[in-house]
Design a protein around this motif. Structure first.
Motif, PDB file in Angstrom:
ATOM      1  N   ASN A 127       0.808  -1.222   0.000  1.00  0.00           N
ATOM      2  CA  ASN A 127       0.000   0.000   0.000  1.00  0.00           C
ATOM      3  C   ASN A 127       0.838   1.267   0.000  1.00  0.00           C
ATOM      4  N   LEU A 128       2.128   1.105   0.255  1.00  0.00           N
ATOM      5  CA  LEU A 128       2.995   2.283   0.363  1.00  0.00           C
ATOM      6  C   LEU A 128       3.693   2.529  -0.970  1.00  0.00           C
ATOM      7  N   PHE A 129       3.634   3.770  -1.446  1.00  0.00           N
ATOM      8  CA  PHE A 129       4.439   4.160  -2.609  1.00  0.00           C
ATOM      9  C   PHE A 129       5.861   4.441  -2.114  1.00  0.00           C
ATOM     10  N   ARG A 130       6.799   3.655  -2.589  1.00  0.00           N
ATOM     11  CA  ARG A 130       8.196   3.844  -2.192  1.00  0.00           C
ATOM     12  C   ARG A 130       9.005   4.302  -3.406  1.00  0.00           C
ATOM     13  N   LEU A 131      10.056   5.068  -3.158  1.00  0.00           N
ATOM     14  CA  LEU A 131      10.924   5.472  -4.253  1.00  0.00           C
ATOM     15  C   LEU A 131      12.312   5.783  -3.723  1.00  0.00           C
ATOM     16  N   LYS A 132      13.232   5.977  -4.639  1.00  0.00           N
ATOM     17  CA  LYS A 132      14.584   6.355  -4.258  1.00  0.00           C
ATOM     18  C   LYS A 132      14.910   7.707  -4.868  1.00  0.00           C
ATOM     19  N   ASP A 133      15.665   8.518  -4.132  1.00  0.00           N
ATOM     20  CA  ASP A 133      16.077   9.773  -4.739  1.00  0.00           C
ATOM     21  C   ASP A 133      17.377   9.572  -5.516  1.00  0.00           C
ATOM     22  N   ARG A 134      17.913  10.632  -6.105  1.00  0.00           N
ATOM     23  CA  ARG A 134      19.070  10.485  -6.993  1.00  0.00           C
ATOM     24  C   ARG A 134      20.303   9.962  -6.270  1.00  0.00           C
ATOM     25  N   ARG A 135      20.330  10.115  -4.956  1.00  0.00           N
ATOM     26  CA  ARG A 135      21.469   9.572  -4.209  1.00  0.00           C
ATOM     27  C   ARG A 135      21.209   8.154  -3.699  1.00  0.00           C
ATOM     28  N   GLY A 136      20.041   7.620  -4.048  1.00  0.00           N
ATOM     29  CA  GLY A 136      19.729   6.252  -3.633  1.00  0.00           C
ATOM     30  C   GLY A 136      19.061   6.170  -2.279  1.00  0.00           C
ATOM     31  N   ALA A 137      18.735   7.306  -1.664  1.00  0.00           N
ATOM     32  CA  ALA A 137      18.060   7.293  -0.362  1.00  0.00           C
ATOM     33  C   ALA A 137      16.610   6.844  -0.541  1.00  0.00           C
ATOM     34  N   ASP A 138      16.168   5.961   0.348  1.00  0.00           N
ATOM     35  CA  ASP A 138      14.778   5.492   0.306  1.00  0.00           C
ATOM     36  C   ASP A 138      13.838   6.579   0.775  1.00  0.00           C
ATOM     37  N   MET A 139      12.768   6.770   0.033  1.00  0.00           N
ATOM     38  CA  MET A 139      11.751   7.747   0.414  1.00  0.00           C
ATOM     39  C   MET A 139      10.377   7.119   0.212  1.00  0.00           C
ATOM     40  N   LEU A 140       9.359   7.812   0.697  1.00  0.00           N
ATOM     41  CA  LEU A 140       7.997   7.310   0.541  1.00  0.00           C
ATOM     42  C   LEU A 140       7.047   8.480   0.347  1.00  0.00           C
ATOM     43  N   LEU A 141       5.890   8.168  -0.205  1.00  0.00           N
ATOM     44  CA  LEU A 141       4.797   9.136  -0.270  1.00  0.00           C
ATOM     45  C   LEU A 141       3.875   8.796   0.890  1.00  0.00           C
ATOM     46  N   ALA A 142       3.705   9.756   1.793  1.00  0.00           N
ATOM     47  CA  ALA A 142       3.105   9.416   3.082  1.00  0.00           C
ATOM     48  C   ALA A 142       1.625   9.064   2.975  1.00  0.00           C
ATOM     49  N   PRO A 143       1.234   7.916   3.564  1.00  0.00           N
ATOM     50  CA  PRO A 143      -0.178   7.556   3.662  1.00  0.00           C
ATOM     51  C   PRO A 143      -0.813   8.195   4.890  1.00  0.00           C
TER      52      PRO A 143
END
Lengths: 602, 602
Positions: free
Chosen positions: A98-114
């Motif tokens: 259910n969580l949208f996860r992504l990586k930024d250009r430096r490879g750091a894990d990020m998410l779109l908050a639910p």
């Protein structure tokens, strides 16, 4: 939002559609698209057109005003967040797909908050340090993201949506109780102002953790949530209903368990009639409620791991996978939302002791196939109706064989009790207020007493009045803003279109100029100016080459509560005022039109 | 947004900080964090606290009002978008690392939109079909995402930020021209109302495509953009300055090219003096401007591919990589934003013909090492100053050897002309308005005449008045809303804190209650009520145990334009009114305080 006081339909960015969108199942979705309030951009993701954005702003403001009224303060968090805080509370994993996860250009894990429990906790930790700073209630009206498996019904279950989420921070449970009830009352006011009937139901907290939790359900046949209520005032989410447990049974006179051949009885029904014929009970007839049905389920944890469980329920009831999903995680020690499905052939291959259709706690050779210290090791959870001493007919793990008089606590034991059975209309309510009535609803709001779960995980402590560090007590509270808008549309429509309540409508009045000649158009424009000057938001259908029929149809579709027709009677100083909801129309004189319309609209 | 008319500092969610945040370089960043307007959440990602959110709302409203005033209509797009439309225009790739990309649970590619040209194009295509529907101007005030390589300066260059983006759809270039100038004027009004001086500079369109484009730069020493202007009114982004090209030279009397040994002359300076000594020119002395410096650069396309180019510039000028980045893509046929860096040893290994420090178009053995039909095949682009017939001293691709009298068009040719040289103060402006003056600024807005690039890629056509399909002409226009807020803070501060302009300030007046006793506090509270009833937004420092010094310091840090001190003089019916900007204070009588304060504040 600044009000545009007169919008001319000849220029307004809107196009009404005759046909329903192919993917629309519910009226609100069909009509909001057809009337040009929203457009679909991707599955579960919508664009707000000018009319929709106006209505959304009005719904937001109702929510904002009631939050401000309880002293909550508005802030605004980013939607794009770093992984770490969600890692600290396990929700990075627990949210699963259910969580949208992504990586930024430096490879750091990020998410779109639910939802933002972690971030609010950290913000308060960042700014506050003393009991003197508390209580504080914070909220935001913000865009949220959930990668729903089945986005549906337009705005009712989307993947990007607007939510009001608030969080209370208090020193103790008493403060939490106060914050919780302040929000509960504010929510009642909000939904009252939005014209949405609400049933507040007890709920399970699910992935949020915490103790007490209630849902604000809006009863509607298109709702996804099933809930039950009684005439005596009980109401609960089906997942949260607890079974009224029978008294334990004295089994001292129950005959010893026997294993019997039960040929040609593949269903519970045939089994019961055969049992009464061949293996009668001394005191009364066997019924389906005396049979024990054992179901093997696969529980899929947020990390993807598959755990098998066996669930034993009376044969006259079905297992409710939704109830199992909510309740089984805690029994297995799995955090987060799990998915539950029937065990498949591969699962069964691993356990040759289990014979499909005849699964039971034991067999004539080994009475520990399921349950405590069993050979399979599959956790075996029992429905609360399987009380100590009760006797059951159940599978014997051999083809066409069943065990009789299998007594709970004597012949087998479970590894725990689970609320797994379907809840039925007519079942007794746990509070004794009478038989349950089933209903469907949409979850419009949810309030949680989080307690100290998040504050502990993220170490939010403040000094108490003795100078000692104390963990803060939290609550979290949400209102689905886009969903509320959709529910309002769903509730307020007819076959011709939308019928907005006055306080939510995009405009106060919709002026329709019909008939030929510039005089009518000029007269209508003049009226529009006067009404706007009197403080009304006016939609003015000034389209020159559109037939009266199309204009009336559009007015009904768009759903402004009052329309004013400037047409044939205009030369005689007459115009028509029409109520969208009742369909009633009456002629008024142009002379005192502004007063008449104001009286109608306010 | 609903106004909270009295906020009590004892309850307001704010904490002022004494120390500057460690990562803050610029005053606006330091002060907005220290005064509790924003908090950093992740690199380039900020949370808005109550004070910040109020100010942001005011900036948004200025922008909204001016957009509505030109007839633009507000809509709202999702931030989370499908890949396909951005694929159709190539921007999925062209954005390179600046784009946040992700996959949903079904594996579909999605992105967080940095700007919405594609989506607006598709929306208009979806709704409109005739020339009668145009022109239409649409806008949104929305959260944008760019994965900046170097987020910096707080809100000035963030990764999640609020932008107003608008788009015009017109039938032809004339309509575009009108839309463009309507936006240009609206932007001038917006920045005037925000109190931000603006220089409108010619700009390159970069990744946006299209023809004409101008940037709205706010001149400030902390700006990242360098621009140039003249006293005669010319202004341009450095990337967009065009060189004043010298007249072609008649080379009929120029001696033939010769290759000469140039020992011990490693710099342009030594080369020039040696040349004048050993190989003098007949008509005048050689200068550095007669030498041709050839630089090998690597151009990295959005897809990561590395393209080598050679750039020839006069030896008295440096290559400006920023200008090369903006201009080289089109020459190479690469769409999107490229990065440019010096060629490395590995690059050079592939071309043994090139001798570092002595690179030139040819050698004594082979005069086609760079340029048309050259052996290396490396594209060779020349500065516009290398006009036909001009003669140059340049490298001979042999150690300590140079070529003399290499004439453009006779002895070598480039593969194109590029604006690659640094722009210098004193250079002539292309419009003849005088010598250039250098300045720094922040890009606050950008307006683009997109033309038909997006409409063609996404097939946005409408029927013209002859019933024929015609591609729509578009413009796109952006204002950085969060950035504008930061620029206002940057411009309006002193060493003590922020100094908001009245129309942007979070409150109209800041009441500071000092001195002991409930009378003072009650008197201040009464004044707050009266001012609020008179329509003012009041911040009331009612904190009971905070010293006057701390309260005054906080008032200066928070930056409300007018503060009112209710303290010592209160018993005698006197209070003090203080202007944050000038620091001037004067005593007024409590009796007519409301009138006096209203007069001051309005």
């Amino acid at each position: 939002m600044t009000q545009v006081t007169i919008s001319r339909l000849s220029q307004l960015f809107v196009r009404t559609l005759r046909d329903n969108p192919a993917d629309a199942e519910v009226a609100s979705h069909k009509l909001l698209v057809r009337a040009g309030y929203i457009r679909r951009t991707a599955p579960g993701i919508y664009t707000w057109l000018p009319l929709g954005l106006k209505v959304l702003g009005k719904v937001e403001n109702v929510v904002r005003e009631e939050m401000n009224a309880i002293g909550a303060q508005e802030v605004h968090f980013p939607a794009l967040l770093p992984r770490e805080p969600y890692e600290a509370t396990n929700r990075w994993d627990e949210y699963g797909d259910n969580l949208f996860r992504l990586k930024d250009r430096r490879g750091a894990d990020m998410l779109l908050a639910p939802t933002h429990e972690e971030m609010f906790t950290l913000l308060v930790k960042d700014l506050y340090s003393s009991y003197k700073d508390l209580p504080v209630y914070l909220y935001q009206i913000q865009t949220k993201y959930r990668d729903e498996a089945r986005p549906r019904a337009g705005l009712l279950r989307g993947r990007e949506f607007v939510m009001k989420d608030s969080y209370s921070f208090t020193m103790d449970d008493e403060g939490l109780e106060e914050a919780y009830f302040a929000h509960r009352k504010a929510y009642q006011k909000i939904f009252e102002r939005l014209g949405l009937e609400i049933v507040i139901v007890k709920a399970q907290s699910g992935a949020m953790g915490g103790s007490r939790s209630e849902e604000f359900l809006h009863p509607t046949p298109i709702g996804e949530d099933t809930f039950v209520r009684t005439e005596g005032g009980y109401a609960a989410n089906v997942e949260a209903v607890t079974t009224v447990v029978p008294e334990p049974v004295d089994a001292s006179n129950t005959p010893a368990a026997t294993f019997e051949a039960t040929p040609d009885s593949p269903t519970i029904e045939t089994l019961v009639s055969q049992s009464n014929a061949l293996h009668p009970r001394s005191d009364r007839e066997w019924t389906a409620a005396d049979t024990l049905k054992n179901v093997i389920l696969a529980v899929i944890a947020p990390d993807g791991e598959r755990h098998l469980v066996a669930i034993g329920v009376p044969g006259d009831r079905e297992v409710d996978l939704g109830r199992v999903e909510v309740n089984v995680g805690a029994l297995l020690g799995i955090g987060g939302e799990v998915e539950v499905e029937a065990a498949n052939d591969e699962d069964f291959k691993k356990f040759p002791q289990l014979v499909k259709g005849y699964i039971g706690p034991g067999s004539s050779l080994d009475n520990k196939i399921l349950g405590k210290e069993s050979a399979t090791g599959i956790p075996f959870f029992l429905d609360p109706r399987l009380v100590e001493g009760s006797a059951w007919i159940t599978g014997a793990n051999e083809f066409e064989k069943h065990a009789y008089n299998m007594v709970v606590g004597r012949d087998f034991e479970g590894d725990g009790v689970i609320e797994a059975c379907e809840v039925r209309e007519g079942d007794p309510a746990p509070d004794g207020s009478g038989p349950l009535i089933a209903a469907r609803g949409i979850e419009m709001g949810h309030i949680f007493q989080l307690g100290r779960k998040y504050a502990e995980a993220l170490e939010l402590k403040v000094l108490d009045n003795n100078g000692k560090l104390q963990t803060v007590t939290m609550g979290s509270y949400g209102v689905g803003v886009t969903r509320a808008l959709a529910a309002i549309a769903e509730k307020n429509h007819d076959e011709k279109g939308l019928i907005w309540p006055r306080n939510i409508a995009p405009y106060d009045v919709h002026i329709v100029a019909t008939g030929k000649g510039n005089e009518v158009l000029d007269g209508a424009a003049e009226l529009a100016e006067k009404l706007s000057a009197a403080g009304l938001d006016v939609l003015f259908d000034d389209r020159p080459k559109v037939s009266p029929g199309v204009k009336f149809g559009d007015a009904e579709l768009l759903g402004v509560p009052t329309s004013v027709v400037v047409g044939r009677g205009f030369a005689d100083g007459k115009i028509e005022i029409k109520d969208r909801a009742s369909g009633e129309a009456r002629e008024i004189s142009l002379e005192n039109a502004v007063e008449e319309i104001l009286a109608e609209v306010r």
